[in-house]
Write a protein that holds these residues in place. Structure first.
Motif, PDB file in Angstrom:
ATOM      1  N   GLU A 142     -17.621 -22.263  17.869  1.00 46.83           N
ATOM      2  CA  GLU A 142     -16.301 -22.712  17.407  1.00 46.83           C
ATOM      3  C   GLU A 142     -15.316 -21.558  17.194  1.00 46.83           C
ATOM      4  OE1 GLU A 142     -18.956 -22.163  13.874  1.00 46.83           O
ATOM      5  OE2 GLU A 142     -19.156 -23.289  15.721  1.00 46.83           O
ATOM      6  N   GLU A 185     -11.782 -20.700  19.551  1.00 49.33           N
ATOM      7  CA  GLU A 185     -10.390 -21.024  19.204  1.00 49.33           C
ATOM      8  C   GLU A 185      -9.783 -19.949  18.316  1.00 49.33           C
ATOM      9  OE1 GLU A 185     -10.305 -24.925  17.493  1.00 49.33           O
ATOM     10  OE2 GLU A 185     -11.007 -25.871  19.347  1.00 49.33           O
ATOM     11  N   ASP A 186     -10.563 -19.410  17.404  1.00 47.93           N
ATOM     12  CA  ASP A 186     -10.082 -18.330  16.536  1.00 47.93           C
ATOM     13  C   ASP A 186      -9.757 -17.091  17.372  1.00 47.93           C
ATOM     14  OD1 ASP A 186     -10.402 -19.769  14.108  1.00 47.93           O
ATOM     15  OD2 ASP A 186     -12.544 -19.287  14.101  1.00 47.93           O
ATOM     16  N   GLU A 215      -8.890 -16.979  20.512  1.00 48.51           N
ATOM     17  CA  GLU A 215      -7.661 -17.252  21.264  1.00 48.51           C
ATOM     18  C   GLU A 215      -6.429 -17.130  20.367  1.00 48.51           C
ATOM     19  OE1 GLU A 215      -5.646 -20.945  23.708  1.00 48.51           O
ATOM     20  OE2 GLU A 215      -7.824 -20.831  23.590  1.00 48.51           O
ATOM     21  N   ARG A 216      -6.499 -17.680  19.170  1.00 48.95           N
ATOM     22  CA  ARG A 216      -5.366 -17.626  18.233  1.00 48.95           C
ATOM     23  C   ARG A 216      -5.070 -16.192  17.790  1.00 48.95           C
ATOM     24  NH1 ARG A 216      -7.105 -21.329  15.396  1.00 48.95           N
ATOM     25  NH2 ARG A 216      -8.216 -20.165  13.816  1.00 48.95           N
TER      26      ARG A 216
END
Length: 102
Positions: free
Chosen positions: A46, A49-50, A52-53
């Motif tokens: 998971e 996403e972190d 990418e952000r």
């Protein structure tokens, strides 16, 4: 490709309350040696996403082989770009050239 924190990422770590606990852990682990796969094995899938952000925010970046050749990394994995040529040398090289127009 490995991941390294940028100077902006290092500064974000120094400011308490700016990042979530997981984002802080992720940035700390981005040491210019670990890959995204390494980090996902350590922290779970998971975090993709972190990553990418944080990359979009300019707090970390992927290190390509060509970037690794020109960049330097601090002990904490912060990427730094040294000058590739002293300023005086750059000025003297360009002094002898001029653009010609026809």
């Amino acid at each position: 490709m490995s991941l390294a924190k940028t100077e902006k990422g290092r500064e974000a770590l120094a400011q308490r309350g700016l990042l979530s606990r997981r984002e802080r852990q992720l940035l700390i682990l981005c040491d210019a040696q670990r890959t995204q796969d390494d980090l996902m094995r350590m922290m779970g899938v998971e975090i993709a996403e972190d990553i990418e952000r944080l990359e979009e925010a300019g707090l970390l970046m992927f290190i390509t082989p060509s970037l690794r050749r020109v960049a330097e990394f601090s002990d904490t994995g912060t990427i730094e770009f040294p000058l590739t040529r002293p300023q005086a040398e750059t000025s003297s090289l360009s002094a002898g050239y001029s653009l010609q127009t026809d």
